[in-house]
Design an enzyme around this catalytic site. Structure first.
Site, PDB file in Angstrom:
ATOM      1  N   ALA A 153      37.672  50.059 -39.442  1.00  0.00           N
ATOM      2  CA  ALA A 153      38.992  50.582 -39.072  1.00  0.00           C
ATOM      3  C   ALA A 153      39.921  49.418 -38.770  1.00  0.00           C
ATOM      4  CB  ALA A 153      38.886  51.488 -37.841  1.00  0.00           C
ATOM      5  N   CYS A 154      41.116  49.450 -39.341  1.00  0.00           N
ATOM      6  CA  CYS A 154      42.098  48.406 -39.075  1.00  0.00           C
ATOM      7  C   CYS A 154      43.435  49.055 -38.727  1.00  0.00           C
ATOM      8  CB  CYS A 154      42.243  47.463 -40.265  1.00  0.00           C
ATOM      9  SG  CYS A 154      42.953  48.230 -41.734  1.00  0.00           S
TER      10      CYS A 154
END
Lengths: 150, 487
Positions: B8-9
């Site tokens: 996840a970014c």
């Protein structure tokens, strides 16, 4: 306007020898001309904000400036290649392949899936090599389109 | 092996997927199975319950909070930034693979969720500080256990005079038990030499990855050389991590970039940290030790219980560091006089030195939920180490939570020291723990003094961990050094 991720006009195989911001602006101009970005200043602000969070340069000479922005109308990729390299903040040196990824603020997930599959391609050696060796913007655009097909 | 991963970014359009791809490729290269959940803008394909159940370890490569983390409870979890996954997926998998045996080994201690390294990219400063310390501690524990048990064994086989035995390189007789005891003692001592460097090295590693290892180890060795003990090691590790993290931000020409992690960062990092440790920290420590010694000598005529309490507190203060050494040297120095007071002081100091590991072992046993899995693991050898007067057995506990553990141990050791003086217990051996109990004058009351100290320290540390905001959740508990280092 084409609904494809990338078209021939969005490819620049010979980016001028310059710095990060100028390189992004020159690729963003192409997005504006292709009517994919409505407000270039706002778009550049959004890209820069993302860039400030963490440099987008990665190992192996790749820079991927990107953002989700209200100034973007369709998921788009502008691709630039620099023979000398442009510093995107990666530890191992400047980037030769620059992918400016523009995503609309509220894009539906089908469109976003194209970007996801683009991001995955960036990690594959063959994808990088093809782009490094290509001579024709039209070939590059069709190669990328083919690769990111769901 | 089987892994599950979540990536996840912040924008959810690039790094999330690049990290997923990099991890999948690295897993294929290793011949491992890996399923990834990409929590990005394209919507996520959730991990199946079967995949999670079958996984040997969980990899979280995220710069933003990972959704539904409690799915992974009980699994070894390795955390990293998405950039780490993109740039070095293979080493991340290595870490995840190494995290696996800890779960298997935890036995009756319940499921362990503590990996070998666990640093969250976007955690608060206090949480990160604790994660850095815990990483260092997790690598120190095996050294404490291996070295400490060998030393304890040497006392059991060879008596307390085994430390005076000649080098086994000079004399070693396979038929003599004393030779084997001397060997065990000298191997154990060699292992103990690593405690502070390994602690400092892996704290630095947690903060700034591989390039920080050398400055951390070197800073830790410098801390040993200037007699700064494990607290000096904590400082060295945090310094090294901070210095290397800072140096990494400097933009360098591409010609130099390639040799940065291998040559430039270790070289300059070691120079900076080594200089600070030797020049800035070395002198004041030496001066403070002299001053403390003078002060103790001036106290000789003071109230016996007070002296016992002061010496006991000093023993627990830094567990083998400079303050501990001053008190111990003071006690051992008196032995040559053979006076009754000197023998009482020696007994008080040993009682105080046995308290910290025993108290931490007791606290981690009766109140397991206040301690991490790694700490619970180290509580088992700590029993024997404490009984053998190997105070260093408490270092893993003190290093991972110094603000609450050290004051508790000081209280317990001070109580034991004061009580031992009050009971008038005497001792003519400089070490040995329970193995020299036959040499103790008034052994029964002596044991009472030690047990009282253990109960005091264990109760206080449990209370502190329960009622004084836990480091993992509270922000104000972090020491002041953290701001400077993290900045």
């Amino acid at each position: 306007m084409s609904s494809e991720l990338i078209t021939t006009e969005l490819v620049d195989l010979d980016l001028p020898d310059t710095d990060r911001r100028a390189a992004i602006r020159s690729l963003a101009d192409r997005l504006v001309n292709a009517e994919r970005v409505t407000d270039i200043e706002r778009f550049l602000d959004d890209v820069e904000t993302r860039e400030q969070q963490m440099a987008t340069g990665m190992r192996g000479g790749i820079g991927i400036p990107h953002c989700r922005s209200a100034a973007v109308t369709a998921p788009s990729l502008a691709f630039g290649r620099s023979s000398t390299g442009i510093d995107f903040g990666s530890e191992d040196g400047p980037a030769n392949l620059i992918f400016l990824i523009a995503a609309p603020e509220g894009g539906d997930s089908d469109h976003m899936a194209v970007l996801a599959s683009l991001a995955r391609r960036l990690m594959r050696g063959e994808f990088k090599r093809t782009l490094l060796d290509a001579n024709d913007p039209a070939v590059v655009a069709s190669y990328v389109r083919e690769e990111v097909k769901p | 092996m089987k892994f599950v991963a979540v990536t996840a970014c912040p924008t959810g359009i690039a790094h999330t997927y690049m990290a997923a791809e990099a991890l999948e490729q690295a897993a294929r290269d290793r011949g491992d199975e890996l399923s990834v959940e990409t929590q990005g803008a394209a919507g996520s394909d959730p991990l199946s319950e079967q995949d999670i159940a079958a996984a040997d370890a969980v990899i979280l490569a995220a710069d933003v909070g990972v959704g539904e983390r409690d799915r992974f409870t009980g699994k070894p979890v390795v955390e990293a930034s998405v950039k780490q996954a993109v740039d070095s997926a293979a080493s991340l998998l290595e870490r995840a693979a190494a995290a696996e045996p800890m779960r298997v080994g935890s036995g009756s201690g319940g499921p362990s969720s503590d990996p070998a390294t666990k640093v969250t990219a976007n955690a608060s400063a206090a949480v990160r500080l604790r994660q850095w310390l815990m990483t260092g501690v997790s690598y120190v524990i095996p050294f404490v256990a291996a070295g400490g048990l060998l030393i304890a064994l040497s006392f059991a086989l060879g008596g307390y005079q085994i430390t005076e035995a000649p080098d086994v390189t000079e004399r070693f007789d396979p038929a003599s038990l004393t030779s084997w005891a001397a060997l065990a003692n000298q191997i154990g001592t060699a292992a103990f030499e690593f405690l502070v460097p390994v602690l400092a090295g892996f704290i630095a590693f947690a903060m700034a990855e591989r390039p920080a290892l050398v400055p951390g180890f070197v800073g830790g060795a410098a801390a040993v050389a200037v007699g700064a003990g494990f607290l000096g090691g904590l400082i060295a590790g945090l310094l090294a991590g901070g210095v290397v993290a800072g140096l990494r931000r400097i933009k360098v020409p591409s010609a130099v970039a390639g040799i940065m992690p291998v040559v430039v960062l270790p070289l300059f990092g070691s120079m900076v940290v080594g200089t600070l440790m030797f020049v800035v920290l070395g002198k004041p420590i030496a001066a403070a030790m002299t001053a403390l010694t003078d002060w103790l000598n001036g106290l000789s005529g003071a109230n016996a219980m007070l002296l016992g309490a002061v010496l006991g507190g000093m023993i627990a203060f830094d567990l083998g560091g400079p303050v501990n050494k001053v008190a111990y040297t003071f006690a051992v120095g008196g032995l040559t006089t053979g006076s009754e007071t000197a023998l009482e002081i020696m007994a008080a100091v040993m009682a105080a030195g046995m308290v910290p590991p025993l108290a931490m072992a007791l606290a981690a046993t009766v109140h397991a939920r206040s301690f991490s899995a790694a700490e619970r693991e180290s509580s088992r050898p700590a029993w024997l180490l404490g009984a053998s007067f190997i105070t260093e057995g408490a270092i893993p506990f003190a290093a991972s939570d110094p603000l609450r553990v050290i004051p508790s141990m000081i209280l317990g050791s001070a109580s034991a020291g004061a009580l031992s003086m009050f009971f008038g217990a005497t001792l003519r051996a400089p070490h040995g723990g329970l193995f020299v109990l036959p040499l103790v004058g008034d052994p029964l009351l002596y044991v009472v003094a030690i047990l009282a100290g253990v109960v005091v320290a264990a109760s206080v540390v449990i209370a502190a961990k329960t009622f004084v905001g836990r480091g993992a959740t509270s922000k104000e508990q972090a020491p002041e050094t953290e701001g400077a280092v993290a900045a």
